[in-house]
Design a protein around this motif. Structure first.
Motif, PDB file in Angstrom:
ATOM      1  N   HIS A   1       0.968   4.208  -2.971  1.00  0.00           N
ATOM      2  CA  HIS A   1       0.680   5.418  -2.804  1.00  0.00           C
ATOM      3  C   HIS A   1       1.462   6.571  -3.447  1.00  0.00           C
ATOM      4  O   HIS A   1       1.507   7.395  -3.875  1.00  0.00           O
TER       5      HIS A   1
ATOM      6  N   LEU B   1      -3.888  -4.412  -4.261  1.00  0.00           N
ATOM      7  CA  LEU B   1      -2.866  -3.378  -4.904  1.00  0.00           C
ATOM      8  C   LEU B   1      -1.904  -4.166  -5.647  1.00  0.00           C
ATOM      9  O   LEU B   1      -1.269  -4.117  -6.806  1.00  0.00           O
TER      10      LEU B   1
ATOM     11  N   HIS C   1      -5.947   2.511  -7.406  1.00  0.00           N
ATOM     12  CA  HIS C   1      -6.752   2.417  -6.178  1.00  0.00           C
ATOM     13  C   HIS C   1      -8.304   2.275  -6.389  1.00  0.00           C
ATOM     14  O   HIS C   1      -8.980   1.398  -5.722  1.00  0.00           O
TER      15      HIS C   1
ATOM     16  N   ASP D   1       0.892  -1.198   0.064  1.00  0.00           N
ATOM     17  CA  ASP D   1      -0.111   0.106   0.192  1.00  0.00           C
ATOM     18  C   ASP D   1       0.981   1.236   0.084  1.00  0.00           C
ATOM     19  O   ASP D   1       0.554   2.064  -0.676  1.00  0.00           O
TER      20      ASP D   1
ATOM     21  N   HIS E   1      -6.566  -4.431   1.455  1.00  0.00           N
ATOM     22  CA  HIS E   1      -6.282  -3.388   0.351  1.00  0.00           C
ATOM     23  C   HIS E   1      -5.039  -3.711  -0.411  1.00  0.00           C
ATOM     24  O   HIS E   1      -4.671  -3.557  -1.451  1.00  0.00           O
TER      25      HIS E   1
HETATM   26 ZN    ZN Z   1      -3.962   2.608  -0.615  1.00  0.00          ZN
END
Ligand code: ZN
Ligand code: NZQ
Length: 389
Positions: A198, A285, A267, A194, A281
């Motif tokens: 980002h 990803l 996302h 994650d 999550h």
């Molecule tokens: Zn995220």
């Protein structure tokens, strides 16, 4: 470079033993609070007792609401809003990860709002005020401890939707890397994915010529990658945990996107996977991001070659830049595999039977498309899901 405003008001209280300062920090804002937490990890690790003791020492009255699930649910947010109103509470302390923090932020904007808090997530209303939220962070991942986002799942239709407002950035975040020693390796890896996502959402921007941001993003990615291998080898490596924790905040407090727009298609596509399948999550990803890259890299080969060369040390073959770009994508995928993450839907036991449904639900943030490096239509989104099977 685009014009920008940047607000990062969260006070970071970082280091060993810092959870003992929670009572002192909270007392600046309130003497009666909602203590919000997840499914019980904080009780097993003893953190619950330590935070409670610090709150008690400072005379803070506590009302508890636990049981936040990963991919936090709207129904618990609504319960929290009612509880705060009934008890006259004006401050929320989130002790946990992104799910607990996002749930706390949702409660925070819901309490002063006379309508249904989902209005904000459905884009029907904008929050004008919030209860302040403080954080004791237990996992380096979502970056919610300093971000302006909250992501909530509505069980009615299994819609996972986010809001983005500076108003909801937490007032403080207590960050002790030792608290992450107890994470299962899979959760550590999901957090790493994650954090990297980002940064990559910001790096793969259509706004070029920003060497400063490029270099900051590349350096942060490289530090996360090398320290991820260290924590996988030794979960108690304090300095490696600390660097990943610092990177988690830096990756998502918007410093790395000042002056340019990010992509964010991966996302949006991931949120449809975790909404339906309740997958972590970060794991979603690790599946979607490489598929997105394979689908779009030809639109900006130079940027993908730079990523391959500077982040993954791929030799740049100038006669065949596409091969160099693909080598970088393969290195990313191999890294996710190395740290134990799925890189295909099938690795997470997810079949191909609901791809159309996910493509239908994927939020088209630009009206009829999603993403900025390449504006993806519903058809493109479906093709990317197919590449991820
Ligand atoms: Zn995220
Ligand atoms: O619930 P408990 O028992 O506490 O267990 C949690 C949970 O099962 C466990 N855990 C956390 N800290 C632990 C621990 N177990 C042992 N020791 C510890 N120290 O880890 C599990 C995952 O926790 P969660 O809070 O769900 O993880 P994360 O921080 O990855 O948050 C994920 C959520 O954040 C959203 C995601 O979509 C997802 O719903 N995001 C929020 C963002 C934001 N607000 O800025 C941005 C992100 O892009 C993301 O969308």
């Amino acid at each position: 470079m685009e014009n920008f405003r940047f607000l990062s008001p969260t006070e970071i209280v970082f280091g060993r033993g810092t959870e003992s300062l929670t009572g002192e920090l909270v007392k600046r804002y309130a003497s009666k609070i909602l203590f919000h937490y997840g499914g019980g990890s904080i009780k097993r690790t003893g953190l619950y007792d330590r935070v409670m003791s610090s709150l008690r020492q400072h005379g803070v009255e506590v009302v508890e609401l636990g049981n936040v699930q990963p991919n936090p649910r709207l129904s618990l947010v609504q319960e929290g809003i009612e509880l705060c109103r009934r008890e006259g509470i004006n401050f929320i302390l989130a002790v946990g990860g992104g799910s607990v923090i996002d749930s706390a932020k949702a409660i925070g904007v819901g309490v002063p709002y006379p309508g249904d808090v989902w209005d904000f997530y459905a884009g029907k209303a904008e929050p004008k005020e919030t209860l302040p939220v403080g954080v004791v962070l237990t996992i380096a991942a979502a970056g919610s401890e300093a971000s302006k986002s909250s992501v909530i799942t509505n069980e009615d239709g299994w819609l996972k939707r986010g809001i983005n407002y500076d108003l909801i950035r937490p007032v403080f975040a207590v960050m002790n890397p030792e608290l992450t020693f107890t994470l299962p390796p899979y959760q550590t890896a999901c957090g790493v994915a994650d954090i990297m996502a980002h940064i990559m959402e910001r790096y793969f921007s259509p706004t070029g010529d920003h060497e400063l941001l490029d270099r900051l993003c590349e350096a942060t990615l490289k530090a996360v990658i090398s320290n991820a291998y260290r924590v996988m080898a030794d979960p108690h490596d304090y300095n490696a945990r600390a660097q990943i924790m610092r990177a988690g905040t830096l990756a998502h407090n918007d410093l790395l996107s000042t002056g340019r727009i990010g992509d964010w298609a991966s996302h949006q596509m991931e949120h449809e996977i975790s909404a339906i399948y309740d997958l972590a999550h970060g794991a979603g990803l690790a599946i979607v991001f490489p598929a997105w890259m394979k689908y779009v890299y030809k639109s900006n080969v130079g940027r993908f070659v730079q990523f391959a060369h500077r982040v993954w040390d791929v030799d740049v073959n100038f006669e065949n830049p596409e091969a160099a770009a693909l080598a970088g994508i393969n290195r990313l995928e191999q890294f996710f595999t190395d740290i134990g993450l799925p890189t295909r839907l099938s690795h997470a036991d997810i079949g191909a039977d609901r791809l159309e449904e996910m493509a239908d639900k994927c939020r088209m943030t630009n009206g009829d498309s999603v993403g900025q490096l390449v504006k993806l239509t519903r058809r493109d989104v479906l093709e990317i899901y197919k590449l991820a099977v």
